[in-house]
Design a protein around this motif. Structure first.
Motif, PDB file in Angstrom:
ATOM      1  N   GLN A  79       0.534  -1.073  -0.009  1.00 25.95           N
ATOM      2  CA  GLN A  79      -0.161  -0.179   0.078  1.00 25.95           C
ATOM      3  C   GLN A  79       0.927   1.272   0.055  1.00 25.95           C
ATOM      4  O   GLN A  79       1.753   1.514   0.719  1.00 25.95           O
ATOM      5  CB  GLN A  79      -0.899   0.027   1.059  1.00 25.95           C
ATOM      6  CG  GLN A  79      -1.691   1.180   1.138  1.00 25.95           C
ATOM      7  CD  GLN A  79      -2.770   1.120   2.606  1.00 25.95           C
ATOM      8  OE1 GLN A  79      -2.676   0.404   3.582  1.00 25.95           O
ATOM      9  NE2 GLN A  79      -3.655   2.046   2.548  1.00 25.95           N
ATOM     10  N   GLY A  80       0.647   2.207  -0.955  1.00 27.72           N
ATOM     11  CA  GLY A  80       1.326   3.439  -0.851  1.00 27.72           C
ATOM     12  C   GLY A  80       2.311   3.232  -2.169  1.00 27.72           C
ATOM     13  O   GLY A  80       3.020   4.605  -2.378  1.00 27.72           O
ATOM     14  N   VAL A  81       2.889   2.128  -2.560  1.00 27.98           N
ATOM     15  CA  VAL A  81       3.798   1.969  -3.611  1.00 27.98           C
ATOM     16  C   VAL A  81       2.909   1.920  -5.004  1.00 27.98           C
ATOM     17  O   VAL A  81       2.572   0.726  -5.153  1.00 27.98           O
ATOM     18  CB  VAL A  81       4.770   0.836  -3.370  1.00 27.98           C
ATOM     19  CG1 VAL A  81       5.742   0.834  -4.654  1.00 27.98           C
ATOM     20  CG2 VAL A  81       5.492   1.017  -1.923  1.00 27.98           C
ATOM     21  N   LYS A 107      16.386   0.755   5.839  1.00 30.95           N
ATOM     22  CA  LYS A 107      15.329   1.794   5.469  1.00 30.95           C
ATOM     23  C   LYS A 107      15.896   2.830   4.841  1.00 30.95           C
ATOM     24  O   LYS A 107      15.354   3.375   3.742  1.00 30.95           O
ATOM     25  CB  LYS A 107      14.352   2.206   6.478  1.00 30.95           C
ATOM     26  CG  LYS A 107      13.480   0.811   7.111  1.00 30.95           C
ATOM     27  CD  LYS A 107      12.788   1.700   8.287  1.00 30.95           C
ATOM     28  CE  LYS A 107      13.552   2.342   9.438  1.00 30.95           C
ATOM     29  NZ  LYS A 107      14.030   0.972  10.215  1.00 30.95           N
ATOM     30  N   THR A 111      14.846   4.968   1.142  1.00 28.96           N
ATOM     31  CA  THR A 111      14.501   6.280   1.026  1.00 28.96           C
ATOM     32  C   THR A 111      15.469   6.875   0.012  1.00 28.96           C
ATOM     33  O   THR A 111      15.306   7.845  -0.049  1.00 28.96           O
ATOM     34  CB  THR A 111      14.708   6.868   2.559  1.00 28.96           C
ATOM     35  OG1 THR A 111      15.938   6.787   3.058  1.00 28.96           O
ATOM     36  CG2 THR A 111      13.669   6.184   3.460  1.00 28.96           C
ATOM     37  N   VAL A 116       9.880   7.756  -1.488  1.00 31.83           N
ATOM     38  CA  VAL A 116       9.766   6.832  -0.401  1.00 31.83           C
ATOM     39  C   VAL A 116      10.357   7.682   0.903  1.00 31.83           C
ATOM     40  O   VAL A 116      11.575   8.077   0.987  1.00 31.83           O
ATOM     41  CB  VAL A 116      10.673   5.746  -0.616  1.00 31.83           C
ATOM     42  CG1 VAL A 116      10.776   4.925   0.520  1.00 31.83           C
ATOM     43  CG2 VAL A 116      10.284   5.018  -2.033  1.00 31.83           C
ATOM     44  N   ARG A 119       8.382   6.320   6.691  1.00 36.00           N
ATOM     45  CA  ARG A 119       7.238   5.450   7.051  1.00 36.00           C
ATOM     46  C   ARG A 119       6.933   4.350   5.938  1.00 36.00           C
ATOM     47  O   ARG A 119       6.864   3.092   6.198  1.00 36.00           O
ATOM     48  CB  ARG A 119       5.981   6.150   7.139  1.00 36.00           C
ATOM     49  CG  ARG A 119       4.732   5.449   7.805  1.00 36.00           C
ATOM     50  CD  ARG A 119       3.611   6.518   7.982  1.00 36.00           C
ATOM     51  NE  ARG A 119       3.855   7.375   9.027  1.00 36.00           N
ATOM     52  CZ  ARG A 119       3.245   8.334   9.452  1.00 36.00           C
ATOM     53  NH1 ARG A 119       1.994   8.560   9.007  1.00 36.00           N
ATOM     54  NH2 ARG A 119       3.534   9.239  10.537  1.00 36.00           N
ATOM     55  N   LEU A 120       6.926   4.961   4.561  1.00 37.35           N
ATOM     56  CA  LEU A 120       6.780   3.883   3.783  1.00 37.35           C
ATOM     57  C   LEU A 120       7.849   2.989   3.395  1.00 37.35           C
ATOM     58  O   LEU A 120       7.569   1.551   3.230  1.00 37.35           O
ATOM     59  CB  LEU A 120       6.592   4.674   2.213  1.00 37.35           C
ATOM     60  CG  LEU A 120       6.344   3.780   1.084  1.00 37.35           C
ATOM     61  CD1 LEU A 120       5.177   3.029   1.171  1.00 37.35           C
ATOM     62  CD2 LEU A 120       6.369   4.802  -0.158  1.00 37.35           C
ATOM     63  N   ARG A 123       7.263   0.307   5.930  1.00 38.01           N
ATOM     64  CA  ARG A 123       5.884  -0.621   5.681  1.00 38.01           C
ATOM     65  C   ARG A 123       6.578  -1.725   4.311  1.00 38.01           C
ATOM     66  O   ARG A 123       6.187  -2.865   4.358  1.00 38.01           O
ATOM     67  CB  ARG A 123       4.952   0.226   4.803  1.00 38.01           C
ATOM     68  CG  ARG A 123       3.657  -0.605   4.596  1.00 38.01           C
ATOM     69  CD  ARG A 123       2.645   0.396   3.941  1.00 38.01           C
ATOM     70  NE  ARG A 123       2.181   1.374   4.723  1.00 38.01           N
ATOM     71  CZ  ARG A 123       1.805   2.439   4.425  1.00 38.01           C
ATOM     72  NH1 ARG A 123       1.820   2.879   3.249  1.00 38.01           N
ATOM     73  NH2 ARG A 123       1.648   3.593   5.392  1.00 38.01           N
ATOM     74  N   ILE A 124       7.409  -1.177   3.622  1.00 39.33           N
ATOM     75  CA  ILE A 124       7.914  -2.101   2.403  1.00 39.33           C
ATOM     76  C   ILE A 124       8.628  -3.055   2.949  1.00 39.33           C
ATOM     77  O   ILE A 124       8.404  -4.279   2.844  1.00 39.33           O
ATOM     78  CB  ILE A 124       9.254  -1.441   1.317  1.00 39.33           C
ATOM     79  CG1 ILE A 124       7.997  -0.301   0.832  1.00 39.33           C
ATOM     80  CG2 ILE A 124       9.731  -2.248   0.535  1.00 39.33           C
ATOM     81  CD1 ILE A 124       8.982   0.725  -0.261  1.00 39.33           C
TER      82      ILE A 124
END
Length: 206
Positions: A79-81, A107, A111, A116, A119-120, A123-124
Motif C-alpha cells: 500500500q502506497g507503492v 530503510k 529512502t 519513499v 514510514r513507507l 512498510r516495504i
C-alpha cells in the motif's frame, strides 16, 4: 495483455521511451536503469512489459530484465507503492541491492528513491521481508547471492530469441536462421542477443 515489445526504439526520454512495432509507437514507462541499457535509436530493442489497465488509461511499464519486472510486481503490492514509486525504487536499487535492503531492514537505502519516506520504507520492509526470499536478482554469473540460482542464456536460446525478433521484422525463418548461426559462430561463445540481432540485420540487409 502486452507481455513484451520488440521493435525499433524510436525515442528515449527521462522516464519513458517509444518503441515502434510495425508502425505503431508504444509509449513505455521505465526505470532509469532500463532506459540506460537500451540501444541508441533507431536500433532494434526488446523490453518486457507489465500492462496496467485503469479506468482512464492502459499503461505500459518496460523492463530490461525479468527480475526487474518481478520486483516491480512485488513492490506494487505494498500500500502506497504505485507504479511511479516502484520505478523510482528500481532506478536507484537494482534487484540484488533491493533484496539486501529489504532482507536487512535497511530503510535508509529505500529512502534514496523519490517518493519513499521513512514510514513507507518501513512498510516495504515489514510487508516484503518474508516475501523476497527466492525472488530473482538478475545478478551476473559469478555473483554470490545466497539462495538464488542465476540462469545464464545459452547460445541455443539466444539463437531462438534472435529468430523470433527477425521474424517479427518480416524476415523468413529459412533466410534468417543460417545468418544467425553464422553470427553466433563468429562471436565464438561470446554471443549477446542484441549483438546477434544487430549483426544479423546487417547481413540480411545486404
Amino acid at each position: 495483455m502486452i507481455a513484451q515489445l520488440r521493435g525499433l526504439l524510436a525515442q528515449v526520454e527521462a522516464d519513458r521511451c517509444v518503441i515502434d512495432v510495425s508502425g505503431v509507437g508504444y509509449l513505455v514507462q521505465a526505470s532509469s536503469r532500463t532506459l540506460a541499457v537500451l540501444p541508441q535509436p533507431p536500433e532494434l530493442a526488446l523490453v518486457l512489459v507489465e500492462t496496467v489497465v485503469r479506468e482512464d488509461a492502459i499503461l505500459l511499464y518496460g523492463f530490461a530484465e525479468a527480475s526487474e519486472r518481478s520486483w516491480f510486481r512485488l513492490l506494487t503490492t505494498v500500500q502506497g507503492v504505485g507504479a511511479k514509486v516502484a520505478l523510482a525504487i528500481l532506478s536507484v536499487l537494482p534487484p540484488p541491492d533491493l533484496m539486501v535492503a529489504i532482507g536487512g531492514g535497511d530503510k535508509a537505502m529505500l529512502t534514496r528513491a523519490g517518493g519513499v519516506g521513512a514510514r513507507l520504507a518501513q512498510r516495504i520492509v515489514t510487508e516484503l521481508r518474508d516475501k523476497c526470499e527466492g525472488m530473482p536478482t538478475g545478478a551476473p554469473a559469478g555473483s554470490v547471492v545466497p539462495g538464488v540460482t542465476i540462469a545464464v542464456p545459452t547460445q541455443r536460446s539466444i539463437a531462438a530469441d534472435a529468430l523470433l525478433a527477425l521474424s517479427g521484422l518480416g524476415f523468413r525463418r529459412a533466410e534468417a536462421q543460417p545468418v544467425v548461426e553464422r553470427v553466433i559462430d563468429r562471436l565464438d561463445g561470446r554471443a549477446d542477443l542484441d549483438v546477434v540481432i544487430r549483426d544479423a540485420l546487417k547481413e540480411l540487409a545486404r
